[in-house]
Design an enzyme around this catalytic site. Structure first.
Site, PDB file in Angstrom:
ATOM      1  N   ASN A   1       0.864  -1.185   0.000  1.00  0.00           N
ATOM      2  CA  ASN A   1       0.000   0.000   0.000  1.00  0.00           C
ATOM      3  C   ASN A   1       0.902   1.238   0.000  1.00  0.00           C
ATOM      4  O   ASN A   1       1.512   1.558   1.013  1.00  0.00           O
ATOM      5  CB  ASN A   1      -0.894  -0.035   1.252  1.00  0.00           C
ATOM      6  CG  ASN A   1      -1.741   1.223   1.389  1.00  0.00           C
ATOM      7  OD1 ASN A   1      -1.790   2.061   0.490  1.00  0.00           O
ATOM      8  ND2 ASN A   1      -2.400   1.366   2.532  1.00  0.00           N
TER       9      ASN A   1
ATOM     10  N   SER B   1       3.763  -2.219  10.276  1.00  0.00           N
ATOM     11  CA  SER B   1       5.215  -2.242  10.511  1.00  0.00           C
ATOM     12  C   SER B   1       5.864  -3.581  10.154  1.00  0.00           C
ATOM     13  O   SER B   1       6.800  -4.016  10.819  1.00  0.00           O
ATOM     14  CB  SER B   1       5.536  -1.839  11.958  1.00  0.00           C
ATOM     15  OG  SER B   1       5.084  -0.508  12.207  1.00  0.00           O
TER      16      SER B   1
ATOM     17  N   GLY C   1       2.663   2.260  10.805  1.00  0.00           N
ATOM     18  CA  GLY C   1       3.600   3.376  10.658  1.00  0.00           C
ATOM     19  C   GLY C   1       4.313   3.761  11.938  1.00  0.00           C
ATOM     20  O   GLY C   1       4.933   4.823  12.014  1.00  0.00           O
TER      21      GLY C   1
ATOM     22  N   GLU D   1      -6.841   4.636   7.889  1.00  0.00           N
ATOM     23  CA  GLU D   1      -6.681   6.068   7.582  1.00  0.00           C
ATOM     24  C   GLU D   1      -7.936   6.634   6.927  1.00  0.00           C
ATOM     25  O   GLU D   1      -8.272   7.808   7.111  1.00  0.00           O
ATOM     26  CB  GLU D   1      -5.415   6.260   6.725  1.00  0.00           C
ATOM     27  CG  GLU D   1      -4.162   6.045   7.570  1.00  0.00           C
ATOM     28  CD  GLU D   1      -2.969   5.466   6.832  1.00  0.00           C
ATOM     29  OE1 GLU D   1      -2.916   5.535   5.595  1.00  0.00           O
ATOM     30  OE2 GLU D   1      -2.068   4.932   7.526  1.00  0.00           O
TER      31      GLU D   1
ATOM     32  N   HIS E   1      -9.409   1.071   4.943  1.00  0.00           N
ATOM     33  CA  HIS E   1      -8.143   1.295   5.647  1.00  0.00           C
ATOM     34  C   HIS E   1      -8.389   2.215   6.842  1.00  0.00           C
ATOM     35  O   HIS E   1      -9.218   3.128   6.768  1.00  0.00           O
ATOM     36  CB  HIS E   1      -7.114   1.913   4.691  1.00  0.00           C
ATOM     37  CG  HIS E   1      -5.733   1.873   5.273  1.00  0.00           C
ATOM     38  ND1 HIS E   1      -5.298   2.800   6.188  1.00  0.00           N
ATOM     39  CD2 HIS E   1      -4.716   0.995   5.102  1.00  0.00           C
ATOM     40  CE1 HIS E   1      -4.061   2.489   6.554  1.00  0.00           C
ATOM     41  NE2 HIS E   1      -3.678   1.400   5.901  1.00  0.00           N
TER      42      HIS E   1
ATOM     43  N   LYS F   1       0.087   4.272  -0.170  1.00  0.00           N
ATOM     44  CA  LYS F   1      -0.542   5.444   0.436  1.00  0.00           C
ATOM     45  C   LYS F   1      -0.313   6.665  -0.481  1.00  0.00           C
ATOM     46  O   LYS F   1      -0.261   6.493  -1.702  1.00  0.00           O
ATOM     47  CB  LYS F   1      -0.024   5.654   1.855  1.00  0.00           C
ATOM     48  CG  LYS F   1      -0.163   4.351   2.677  1.00  0.00           C
ATOM     49  CD  LYS F   1       0.015   4.533   4.150  1.00  0.00           C
ATOM     50  CE  LYS F   1      -0.182   3.174   4.845  1.00  0.00           C
ATOM     51  NZ  LYS F   1      -0.113   3.242   6.292  1.00  0.00           N
TER      52      LYS F   1
ATOM     53  N   GLU G   1      -5.110  -4.982  10.548  1.00  0.00           N
ATOM     54  CA  GLU G   1      -4.104  -3.937  10.729  1.00  0.00           C
ATOM     55  C   GLU G   1      -4.369  -3.212  12.049  1.00  0.00           C
ATOM     56  O   GLU G   1      -5.159  -2.253  12.081  1.00  0.00           O
ATOM     57  CB  GLU G   1      -4.163  -2.930   9.581  1.00  0.00           C
ATOM     58  CG  GLU G   1      -3.880  -3.525   8.225  1.00  0.00           C
ATOM     59  CD  GLU G   1      -3.292  -2.494   7.263  1.00  0.00           C
ATOM     60  OE1 GLU G   1      -2.197  -2.755   6.757  1.00  0.00           O
ATOM     61  OE2 GLU G   1      -3.909  -1.444   7.046  1.00  0.00           O
TER      62      GLU G   1
HETATM   63  P1  13P Z   1       3.209   0.346   7.725  1.00  0.00           P
HETATM   64  O1  13P Z   1       3.731  -0.938   7.108  1.00  0.00           O
HETATM   65  O2  13P Z   1       3.940   1.558   7.279  1.00  0.00           O
HETATM   66  O3  13P Z   1       3.085   0.223   9.208  1.00  0.00           O
HETATM   67  O4  13P Z   1       1.716   0.524   7.166  1.00  0.00           O
HETATM   68  C1  13P Z   1       0.823  -0.527   7.225  1.00  0.00           C
HETATM   69  C2  13P Z   1      -0.384  -0.154   6.459  1.00  0.00           C
HETATM   70  O5  13P Z   1      -1.136   0.742   6.845  1.00  0.00           O
HETATM   71  C3  13P Z   1      -0.657  -0.874   5.202  1.00  0.00           C
HETATM   72  O6  13P Z   1      -1.935  -0.611   4.724  1.00  0.00           O
END
Ligand code: 13P
Length: 255
Positions: free
Chosen positions: A11, A216, A176, A97, A95, A13, A170
């Site tokens: 992803n 992560s 992140g 976010e 997601h 983003k 997740e």
């Molecule tokens: P990270 O791998 O940066 O923690 O992000 C995970 C994520 O949100 C994938 O959709």
């Protein structure tokens, strides 16, 4: 007793550029030998670029969201039909976010996932608890509240015992942050998700549904996470922006 093929999904983003995307995908192509499934999810404007770059390659690509509507007066939104015109086969929905910054409810997420399935696009449905919810002992109830509307809506479109749906667990506190769930913590939630699928859909569908872990994941921790029985690959954020790191994670999934 599982025959689920591992899936490593990147992803991106809101990152990338024409130059950076090209270097990134060309860097991961050598690892995509078919032993595991590999997908990348780019911002909307780059779908055409990925369609060109990945033609005939062993890497799937998709979008990070889609509209819950088919067409019409929804300024700024992108429909599933538009995604399909660019060769999209998978789409991330729900997601954290999107849930946090765009107030997406689990009912909206369920509607998007169902629209994707009805249009032959595989939704990757994200769910997961915040740290506060985990500390309050609410993991199971949060997962249930996010998952159950999706199952209820999407189970209408199971055909011949198959549904094209992937789940990504997740935990919000692991996204992140550099803090990953331990393999045991992740496995515990994945098993809970699979049990819920089984209770609502039966053993066969529960066993064939892929459940990814995201939060992560790095080349150094991927192998032990992917070794768990109910973890069928990963949804990768930060490490998906480096072809070396993403390739390392694909190798870890290959085992
Ligand atoms: P990270 O791998 O940066 O923690 O992000 C995970 C994520 O949100 C994938 O959709």
């Amino acid at each position: 007793m599982t025959n689920r093929k591992k899936l490593v999904a990147g992803n991106w983003k809101m990152n990338g550029s024409l130059d950076a995307n090209e270097a990134l995908v060309l860097g991961i192509l050598p690892e995509a030998d078919g032993a595991v499934d590999v997908s990348v999810f780019c911002p909307f404007p780059y779908l055409g670029q990925l369609q060109r770059l990945l033609k005939g390659a062993g890497v799937q690509f998709g979008a990070q969201d889609m509209s819950a509507h088919l067409s019409g007066a929804y300024t700024g939104e992108v429909s599933v039909a538009m995604l399909k015109e660019f060769g999209v086969s998978q789409v991330i929905v729900g997601h954290s976010e999107r849930r946090t910054y765009h107030a997406e409810s689990s009912d909206i997420v369920a509607k998007k996932a169902s629209l994707a399935i009805q249009n032959g696009v595989t939704p990757i449905v994200c769910l997961g608890e915040t740290l506060g919810q985990r500390e309050a002992g609410q993991v199971e109830s949060v997962i249930a509240s996010q998952l159950d509307p999706v199952i209820a809506e999407c189970s209408k479109f199971v055909s011949d015992g198959v549904w094209n749906l992937v789940i990504a667990y997740e935990p919000v506190w692991a996204i992140g942050t550099g803090v990953t769930a331990s393999p045991e913590q992740a496995q515990e939630v994945h098993a809970m998700i699979r049990q819920r699928l089984q209770a609502m859909l039966g053993e066969a569908l529960a066993q064939s549904t892929r459940i990814l872990y995201g939060g992560s994941v790095k080349p150094g921790n991927a192998a032990e996470i992917f070794a768990k029985v109910d973890i069928d690959g990963g949804l990768i954020g930060g490490a998906a922006l480096s072809s070396d790191d993403f390739s390392g994670i694909i190798r870890a999934a290959r085992g």
